[in-house]
Design an enzyme around this catalytic site. Structure first.
Site, mmCIF file in Angstrom:
data_model
loop_
_atom_site.group_PDB
_atom_site.id
_atom_site.type_symbol
_atom_site.label_atom_id
_atom_site.label_comp_id
_atom_site.label_asym_id
_atom_site.label_seq_id
_atom_site.Cartn_x
_atom_site.Cartn_y
_atom_site.Cartn_z
ATOM 1 C CE LYS A 94 -4.560 6.507 -3.956
ATOM 2 N NZ LYS A 94 -3.401 5.615 -3.883
ATOM 3 N N GLY A 97 -9.269 5.103 11.486
ATOM 4 C CA GLY A 97 -8.492 6.072 12.246
ATOM 5 C C GLY A 97 -8.831 7.519 11.922
ATOM 6 N NE ARG A 138 -5.749 0.592 16.501
ATOM 7 C CZ ARG A 138 -5.496 0.542 15.197
ATOM 8 N NH1 ARG A 138 -4.257 0.495 14.767
ATOM 9 N NH2 ARG A 138 -6.486 0.529 14.335
ATOM 10 N N GLY A 185 -9.628 -0.704 7.686
ATOM 11 C CA GLY A 185 -9.706 -1.675 6.586
ATOM 12 C C GLY A 185 -10.475 -2.922 7.001
HETATM 13 C C1 3PG Z 1 -4.727 -0.247 11.151
HETATM 14 O O1 3PG Z 1 -4.173 0.601 11.847
HETATM 15 O O2 3PG Z 1 -5.618 0.042 10.336
HETATM 16 C C2 3PG Z 1 -4.355 -1.667 11.363
HETATM 17 O O3 3PG Z 1 -3.420 -1.809 12.381
HETATM 18 C C3 3PG Z 1 -3.881 -2.291 10.070
HETATM 19 O O4 3PG Z 1 -2.727 -1.667 9.589
HETATM 20 P P1 3PG Z 1 -2.304 -1.882 8.056
HETATM 21 O O5 3PG Z 1 -3.359 -1.202 7.243
HETATM 22 O O6 3PG Z 1 -0.937 -1.271 7.910
HETATM 23 O O7 3PG Z 1 -2.292 -3.366 7.788
#
Ligand code: 3PG
Ligand code: MG
Length: 373
Positions: free
Chosen positions: A177, A327, A20, A350
């Protein structure tokens, strides 16, 4: 001011993947080439502002950025109060989530951040679905705001893939989940031909189909919602016919394969079984477009990784257009060495799912209103 996604994986104070950070360097360079003095904002993890730990600091990321760019990096601990006045190099601010107002999208903090810069660039795709001060609130108050190149390219690629996907379109949704992915599964049910569910999600779907899953992780309050998806005549959601179970989860636990009708009260399902893996493989073989988020079993432990492995290799061999996000899913690709066979790997988890679900993200909405005003 660049809002980047430097939420890198860390273990014992060490960054385990700097992907990243590397990905953001062209954005930093572009701003500098146009005469900008660069201030970087990012979150790291999900710290509790009331109980901060040394390991929550973004300092290791700042050091890594200095190494990768060869530039001087000024680390700003109290950046809301004062920023270092620099002629060259890059300012990296401490983890934005150290401030309570970040995740609550406080107006005061948003205004303070806006007052620190002339131009705000949102380039943190992975956090663009968050209604936080640095990803959302600040946009109302800055003079000039725009999307950065990483955000633009993610949105461009995802929109293109989702506009007119070649069919059959197959989604693979794994993970623990249902509750965190229910909305996206409902949307995908309306547009996909098949949805393969795995992990804890599959257990909840099995429960919805009336199958006893013993001591497995299921979300009782999601069973009704899963039932509705199974009963709707939208995408087919095939369910496992066999599974891999154990009495407890550990590196040493003995894995047993059995038919779903033989699951015992003290069994926990940790992977799909070989018959199911073959059935899912044939769905994947027929696909022309695949969207994948989430592992299908506990792939970190060998005896529960077979299902994930069979599907990962099927996805890699298939020459359909394949989009992967999240991830954990990228870790699966790395484990089986198949990253190069994937057409598009999103940097977001997300945010990737949210964009597939709604076709937009909160940061994008804020940027559009800013542009209109
Ligand atoms: C991630 O790694 O998915 C993003 O940086 C968002 O992180 P978060 O889900 O803690 O908001
Ligand atoms: Mg995440």
């Amino acid at each position: 001011m660049l809002r980047l996604d430097f939420n890198v994986p860390m273990e014992n104070g060490q960054i385990t993947s700097n992907a990243r950070i590397k990905a953001a360097i062209p954005t930093i360079m572009a701003a500098q080439e146009q005469g900008g003095r660069v201030i970087v904002l990012s979150h790291l993890g999900r710290p509790d502002p009331k109980a901060l730990k040394a390991s929550d600091s973004l300092q290791p990321v700042a050091e890594q950025l200095a190494q990768l760019t060869g530039q001087q990096v000024h680390f700003a601990s109290n950046w809301v109060e004062s920023l270092p006045d620099i002629d060259n190099g890059i300012v990296v601010c401490e983890n934005v989530r150290f401030h309570e107002g970040e995740t609550s999208n406080s107006e005061t903090l948003s205004k303070q951040i806006a007052s620190l810069c002339d131009v705000y660039v949102m380039d943190a795709f992975g956090a663009a679905h968050r209604k936080h001060a640095t990803t959302y609130g600040v946009i109302t108050f800055v003079q000039t705001a725009c999307a950065g190149p990483l955000l633009k390219s993610e949105i461009g690629s995802l929109s293109k893939a989702m506009q007119a996907p070649e069919r059959p379109l197959v989604a693979i949704i794994g993970g623990a989940k249902v509750s965190s992915k229910l909305g996206v599964i409902e949307t995908l049910a309306g547009i996909c031909d098949h949805i393969i569910v795995g992990g804890g999600i599959a257990n909840t779907f099995l429960a919805a189909a009336g199958i006893e899953t013993g001591n497995s992780l299921i979300e009782q309050n999601m069973v009704e919602a899963a039932k509705k998806i199974l009963e709707s005549n939208k995408a087919s959601v095939p369910l496992p016919s066999d599974v891999t179970v154990a009495k407890e989860l550990s590196q040493e636990s003995k894995a047993v394969r059995k038919s779903i009708v033989d699951i015992e009260m003290d069994d926990q399902v940790f992977d799909i079984g070989p018959k199911t893996a073959q059935a899912y493989k044939s769905i994947i073989d027929s696909a022309r477009t695949i969207i994948w988020n989430g592992p299908l079993g506990v792939f970190e432990i060998d005896q529960f990784s077979r299902g994930t492995q069979v599907l990962a290799l099927a996805v890699a061999e298939n020459n359909s257009y394949t989009l992967v996000g999240g991830g954990d899913t990228v870790a699966v690709l790395e484990k089986y060495g198949i990253k190069d066979s994937i057409d598009y790997i999103s940097s977001g988890g997300g945010a990737f799912l949210e964009f597939i679900k709604s076709g937009t993200l909160l940061s994008l909405e804020a940027l559009s209103s800013h542009a209109k005003n």
